[in-house]
Design a protein around this motif. Sequence first.
Motif, PDB file in Angstrom:
ATOM      1  N   THR A  58       0.856  -1.187   0.000  1.00 21.43           N
ATOM      2  CA  THR A  58       0.000   0.000   0.000  1.00 21.43           C
ATOM      3  C   THR A  58       0.893   1.238   0.000  1.00 21.43           C
ATOM      4  OG1 THR A  58      -1.750  -1.154   1.199  1.00 21.43           O
ATOM      5  CG2 THR A  58      -1.802   1.255   1.230  1.00 21.43           C
ATOM      6  N   VAL A  59       0.701   2.079  -1.001  1.00 24.97           N
ATOM      7  CA  VAL A  59       1.525   3.275  -1.145  1.00 24.97           C
ATOM      8  C   VAL A  59       0.847   4.422  -0.397  1.00 24.97           C
ATOM      9  CG1 VAL A  59       2.569   4.908  -2.752  1.00 24.97           C
ATOM     10  CG2 VAL A  59       2.380   2.486  -3.371  1.00 24.97           C
ATOM     11  N   THR A  60       1.589   5.047   0.512  1.00 23.37           N
ATOM     12  CA  THR A  60       1.089   6.182   1.290  1.00 23.37           C
ATOM     13  C   THR A  60       1.847   7.434   0.883  1.00 23.37           C
ATOM     14  OG1 THR A  60       0.630   4.720   3.167  1.00 23.37           O
ATOM     15  CG2 THR A  60       0.680   7.095   3.602  1.00 23.37           C
ATOM     16  N   ASN A  61       1.113   8.424   0.389  1.00 19.98           N
ATOM     17  CA  ASN A  61       1.700   9.705  -0.008  1.00 19.98           C
ATOM     18  C   ASN A  61       1.601  10.683   1.159  1.00 19.98           C
ATOM     19  OD1 ASN A  61       2.154   8.776  -2.675  1.00 19.98           O
ATOM     20  ND2 ASN A  61       0.008   9.167  -3.170  1.00 19.98           N
ATOM     21  N   TYR A  88      -2.297  10.332   2.014  1.00 17.52           N
ATOM     22  CA  TYR A  88      -3.107   9.785   0.926  1.00 17.52           C
ATOM     23  C   TYR A  88      -2.753   8.311   0.759  1.00 17.52           C
ATOM     24  CZ  TYR A  88      -3.801  14.688  -0.495  1.00 17.52           C
ATOM     25  OH  TYR A  88      -4.105  16.025  -0.528  1.00 17.52           O
ATOM     26  N   TRP A  89      -3.745   7.458   0.582  1.00 12.31           N
ATOM     27  CA  TRP A  89      -3.530   6.070   0.210  1.00 12.31           C
ATOM     28  C   TRP A  89      -4.792   5.527  -0.460  1.00 12.31           C
ATOM     29  CZ3 TRP A  89      -4.718   7.562   5.132  1.00 12.31           C
ATOM     30  CH2 TRP A  89      -5.773   6.917   5.781  1.00 12.31           C
ATOM     31  N   TYR A  90      -4.663   4.361  -1.075  1.00 15.47           N
ATOM     32  CA  TYR A  90      -5.782   3.744  -1.801  1.00 15.47           C
ATOM     33  C   TYR A  90      -6.365   2.603  -0.977  1.00 15.47           C
ATOM     34  CZ  TYR A  90      -5.168   6.308  -6.139  1.00 15.47           C
ATOM     35  OH  TYR A  90      -5.124   7.306  -7.077  1.00 15.47           O
ATOM     36  N   PRO A 117      -2.653   3.481   7.658  1.00 13.48           N
ATOM     37  CA  PRO A 117      -1.211   3.191   7.785  1.00 13.48           C
ATOM     38  C   PRO A 117      -0.654   3.808   9.062  1.00 13.48           C
ATOM     39  CG  PRO A 117      -1.569   4.898   6.150  1.00 13.48           C
ATOM     40  CD  PRO A 117      -2.938   4.396   6.542  1.00 13.48           C
ATOM     41  N   GLN A 143      -9.316   6.475  -3.302  1.00 18.10           N
ATOM     42  CA  GLN A 143      -8.270   7.282  -2.677  1.00 18.10           C
ATOM     43  C   GLN A 143      -8.788   7.904  -1.392  1.00 18.10           C
ATOM     44  OE1 GLN A 143      -7.058  10.998  -4.496  1.00 18.10           O
ATOM     45  NE2 GLN A 143      -4.898  10.480  -4.160  1.00 18.10           N
ATOM     46  N   VAL A 184       3.992  -1.591   3.230  1.00 12.10           N
ATOM     47  CA  VAL A 184       3.676  -0.162   3.129  1.00 12.10           C
ATOM     48  C   VAL A 184       4.872   0.563   2.534  1.00 12.10           C
ATOM     49  CG1 VAL A 184       3.139   1.947   4.406  1.00 12.10           C
ATOM     50  CG2 VAL A 184       2.057  -0.204   5.068  1.00 12.10           C
TER      51      VAL A 184
END
Length: 454
Positions: A58-61, A88-90, A117, A143, A184
Amino acid sequence: MGEFRGLLIPSLCFLFGAAAVLSELACKDSHSGPTYESLQSVFDKKPFRPATNLSNPTVTNISFTLYAVLGVNEKSQILTTFLWLRLYWYHEFLQWDPEKCGGITKISLPVEELWMPDIIVYEFIDEDKSQRCPYIYVNHTGQIRYDRMLRVLSSCNLEIFNFPFDVQKCSLTFGSYMHTIRDVRVSLALPIEQISENSKKYLETSGEWELVKIQGETDILKFGIDEWDIITFWVTIKRRPVLYVVNLIIPSSFLMLVDIMSFYLPPHSVDRASFKMTLILGYTVFLLIMNDLLPSTANGTPLIGIYFSVCLALMVISLLETVIITYVLHHSAMKYRPVPRLVRVMVLGYLARLICYTRPPSQPETPSNNITTDPQEKMKNVEVSQASPELQQICRDLGMVRAHIDSLRLQQDLEEEWIHVGYVLDYLLFRVYLVLITLYALVITCMWCIWYNL
């Protein structure tokens, strides 16, 4: 344990397999947005990371805005800041078609009902007491945007040598606490330049500290065989020195100026010593008052503290020099003792030429032992010896007066020589004062220019 694992793994596979089938939330014609039943099925999956394929991380911006610098504790090496943090994450289970859901593209949901996260600040050294936002925004594409206010007490290596013209560079490292790089990943939501500009805009009206720039870089943190994805932001701030210049440097400069002017008082005056003692007492009171304004650490002492100590030492040395000169000039035994050869060579010779001291011209000396060298004087002595006893007595009295005058003149010459020794030492210390204060003024000016150009 084996039976439990055998039952748990098929259950998880069934759960995420069903989630993969139900990739979109159901909507009803009478409702705008996803239905409660479909959302409740997502809420039930809160303990699990929202990914249909757990092998995909999971990509966390991450982005933040530095809103305020609340304090810098130099002794404890702690930086206190206030951030507006945005994540931000999906969420792959929270997706719907806006055309089937009344055109709704964004909804807000309670934070405690969804997986989040575990992003933390690694330099955080205190309990997180900042207020949490109870809701998050969810987009129809899945998102999620989560905003929160964060009061960060972070450890930082603070350098105070250039105080009050110091520039501090502290790090804020964001990353997951438990999830490794396989679960993550973290990345920037905004460019570093935009984060820095937004922070500068909100920090324009802050008090003591001014934001210079924010830099950032991504890295991988390794502990053993595990790896964590992190983002490190370098926050550079500089202190506004006006308060300390007005309260520390200017009063100290005034006191040093008064002490410099005291050198123009005659060194053989007793009032000069009492004046310097009063000035040292006033400077000591000033040091006690300003002690609360100076930062203190176990690593070192600021340059301005060294300057204050040097100024106090010079004032004490000037007082000791005044006491020595006063002792020399007023002690009765010193008046008849000639200046030692070493003192005459070092002080009246080398030091006098070094400081360009010019000794005033002295009166021509009248020899005291040339009474019988002149032939005419010999004839007068013969005539006096043949004169009457009264005239002989007058001549003896005049000789005693002349001898006394010669002794007084010799004593005056010795006193003047000792006075010149004191003047040379006075001039030397005066020039040392001027050189040190000039150097310090140049250092302060250079530090101010460096601070201003950052």
